[in-house]
Design a protein around this motif. Structure first.
Motif, mmCIF file in Angstrom:
data_model
loop_
_atom_site.group_PDB
_atom_site.id
_atom_site.type_symbol
_atom_site.label_atom_id
_atom_site.label_comp_id
_atom_site.label_asym_id
_atom_site.label_seq_id
_atom_site.Cartn_x
_atom_site.Cartn_y
_atom_site.Cartn_z
ATOM 1 N N HIS A 119 38.700 36.769 29.005
ATOM 2 C CA HIS A 119 38.170 36.485 30.334
ATOM 3 C C HIS A 119 38.784 37.475 31.327
ATOM 4 C CE1 HIS A 119 36.264 33.923 33.347
ATOM 5 N NE2 HIS A 119 37.402 33.892 34.034
ATOM 6 N N PHE A 120 37.940 38.155 32.068
ATOM 7 C CA PHE A 120 38.395 39.158 33.033
ATOM 8 C C PHE A 120 38.076 38.680 34.445
ATOM 9 C CE2 PHE A 120 37.770 41.399 29.085
ATOM 10 C CZ PHE A 120 38.893 42.217 29.008
ATOM 11 N N VAL A 121 39.036 38.869 35.340
ATOM 12 C CA VAL A 121 38.899 38.445 36.734
ATOM 13 C C VAL A 121 39.112 39.659 37.633
ATOM 14 C CG1 VAL A 121 39.850 37.011 38.571
ATOM 15 C CG2 VAL A 121 39.736 36.115 36.238
ATOM 16 N N VAL A 122 38.201 39.882 38.571
ATOM 17 C CA VAL A 122 38.320 40.947 39.572
ATOM 18 C C VAL A 122 38.581 40.297 40.928
ATOM 19 C CG1 VAL A 122 37.113 42.804 40.788
ATOM 20 C CG2 VAL A 122 36.850 42.546 38.308
ATOM 21 N N SER A 162 39.531 28.754 28.356
ATOM 22 C CA SER A 162 40.703 28.693 27.479
ATOM 23 C C SER A 162 40.983 30.055 26.853
ATOM 24 C CB SER A 162 40.484 27.653 26.376
ATOM 25 O OG SER A 162 39.335 27.988 25.590
ATOM 26 N N LYS A 163 40.203 31.057 27.257
ATOM 27 C CA LYS A 163 40.359 32.405 26.716
ATOM 28 C C LYS A 163 41.570 33.100 27.345
ATOM 29 C CE LYS A 163 35.364 33.133 26.049
ATOM 30 N NZ LYS A 163 34.903 31.803 26.491
ATOM 31 N N PRO A 164 42.138 34.088 26.657
ATOM 32 C CA PRO A 164 43.153 34.922 27.314
ATOM 33 C C PRO A 164 42.535 35.637 28.502
ATOM 34 C CG PRO A 164 42.503 35.863 25.198
ATOM 35 C CD PRO A 164 41.886 34.503 25.271
ATOM 36 N N VAL A 165 43.355 35.898 29.531
ATOM 37 C CA VAL A 165 42.862 36.384 30.822
ATOM 38 C C VAL A 165 43.563 37.685 31.193
ATOM 39 C CG1 VAL A 165 42.663 35.889 33.307
ATOM 40 C CG2 VAL A 165 42.364 34.039 31.618
ATOM 41 N N ILE A 166 42.778 38.633 31.733
ATOM 42 C CA ILE A 166 43.314 39.834 32.371
ATOM 43 C C ILE A 166 42.705 39.915 33.762
ATOM 44 C CG2 ILE A 166 43.405 42.364 32.339
ATOM 45 C CD1 ILE A 166 43.395 42.215 29.294
ATOM 46 N N ALA A 167 43.557 40.114 34.768
ATOM 47 C CA ALA A 167 43.105 40.192 36.154
ATOM 48 C C ALA A 167 43.211 41.626 36.661
ATOM 49 C CB ALA A 167 43.934 39.273 37.040
ATOM 50 N N PHE A 168 42.288 41.994 37.544
ATOM 51 C CA PHE A 168 42.307 43.295 38.206
ATOM 52 C C PHE A 168 42.361 43.084 39.718
ATOM 53 C CE2 PHE A 168 39.507 43.946 34.427
ATOM 54 C CZ PHE A 168 40.328 44.813 33.705
ATOM 55 N N CYS A 169 43.206 43.860 40.389
ATOM 56 C CA CYS A 169 43.271 43.856 41.850
ATOM 57 C C CYS A 169 43.632 45.270 42.285
ATOM 58 C CB CYS A 169 44.325 42.856 42.315
ATOM 59 S SG CYS A 169 44.396 42.595 44.114
ATOM 60 N N HIS A 170 43.220 45.688 43.459
ATOM 61 C CA HIS A 170 43.626 47.016 43.916
ATOM 62 C C HIS A 170 45.098 47.030 44.284
ATOM 63 C CE1 HIS A 170 43.578 50.979 45.615
ATOM 64 N NE2 HIS A 170 43.973 50.517 46.790
ATOM 65 N N GLN A 171 45.521 46.092 45.107
ATOM 66 C CA GLN A 171 46.891 46.053 45.605
ATOM 67 C C GLN A 171 47.823 45.391 44.580
ATOM 68 O OE1 GLN A 171 44.166 45.078 47.232
ATOM 69 N NE2 GLN A 171 44.135 45.920 49.313
ATOM 70 N N GLN A 172 49.111 45.688 44.709
ATOM 71 C CA GLN A 172 50.094 45.150 43.781
ATOM 72 C C GLN A 172 50.355 43.668 44.018
ATOM 73 O OE1 GLN A 172 53.035 48.418 44.532
ATOM 74 N NE2 GLN A 172 53.203 48.447 42.304
ATOM 75 N N LEU A 173 50.693 42.955 42.947
ATOM 76 C CA LEU A 173 50.850 41.500 42.981
ATOM 77 C C LEU A 173 52.241 41.042 42.556
ATOM 78 C CD1 LEU A 173 47.468 40.582 41.238
ATOM 79 C CD2 LEU A 173 47.954 40.539 43.692
#
Length: 262
Positions: A119-122, A162-173
């Motif tokens: 699962h990918f999150v932008v 319930s899937k593994p997740v990778i998130a994308f963001c421009h700024q640092q978190l």
């Protein structure tokens, strides 16, 4: 399981620069897209600051059209993350109307999608402390926030998978300072509650970086725009392995990284 490409901070503009060589980003993006096609990665993500400002919005949109034409040469799905410079002279609506996120609603500045069991999150952190979207004349790059409604959306989105997740963001978190989302701690709370988040990947800080917090990897890709010539390009391929570990293979000046499952 999956192999995908990332690039960031091309800052394309047909204007002179110093340390930032704006005009060369067309050539650098062309090289990036060609390699991603040759390596047959499954999708490509640009992590923001796709363009830089011109003298007015019309000029900036011409820059956007030019580099989006190159980006569209990638033969698979393509995704964009909004960066602060993408709204220097244009609104989010203007930017979104000229680009394509494969299979995503045209006006969605934050969104999610599934690919081969991941699962990918932008995310969109281009909001000020009042919750107002960045726009020309309302734009301070150090005043960057994830608004409450987006945090609520993220919590609901992550709870639905319930899937593994990778998130994308421009700024640092992953910290505090000029390059970081000001309420990054609240964002991390949401990510950590899910227990399935593998990594958050971003640009913005042109020098790159890496941290691990509570088992989540925070990887910052170096900027494409910094420095002239082929050697100063930057892009990477991310492999998600069957055990949910990650390998980042950096090209040109981008940093490679092995990231074990946290």
């Amino acid at each position: 399981k999956i192999s995908f490409g990332i690039g960031t901070d091309s800052h394309y503009a047909d204007k002179p620069g110093g340390r930032r060589v704006y005009r060369e980003s067309i050539k650098k993006m062309t090289e990036c897209v060609k390699l991603m096609n040759d390596k047959k990665v499954e999708f490509l993500v640009e992590l923001g600051d796709f363009v830089d400002k011109g003298n007015n919005g019309e000029v900036t949109l011409k820059y956007l059209d030019a580099i989006e034409k190159v980006y569209r040469m990638f033969s698979g799905p393509r995704y964009h993350v909004l960066g602060n410079h993408d709204t220097d002279k244009t609104t989010k609506a203007q930017f979104m109307s000229r680009i394509e996120n494969t299979g995503i609603k045209k006006d969605a500045t934050y969104y999610s999608y599934d690919h081969k069991g991941v699962h990918f999150v932008v995310l969109d952190a281009c909001y000020n402390s009042k919750g107002e979207s960045y726009a020309p004349g309302n734009h301070g790059w150090k005043d960057t926030w994830i608004p409450p409604e987006e945090l609520a959306w993220l919590a609901k989105d992550l709870a639905s998978t319930s899937k593994p997740v990778i998130a994308f963001c421009h700024q640092q978190l992953c910290g505090v300072g000029a390059h970081y989302v000001k309420n990054a701690d609240k964002l991390r709370e949401v990510l950590q509650k899910n227990k399935n988040v593998l990594a958050a990947i971003n640009g913005h800080n042109h020098g790159g970086g890496y941290k691990q917090i509570a088992g989540i990897h925070y990887y910052t890709l170096k900027a494409m725009v910094e420095g002239g010539g082929e050697k100063n390009n930057s892009y990477a391929i991310v492999d998600v392995h069957a055990d949910n570990s990650l390998t980042v293979t950096g090209y040109r000046k981008a940093t490679s990284k092995e990231m074990a499952k946290g």
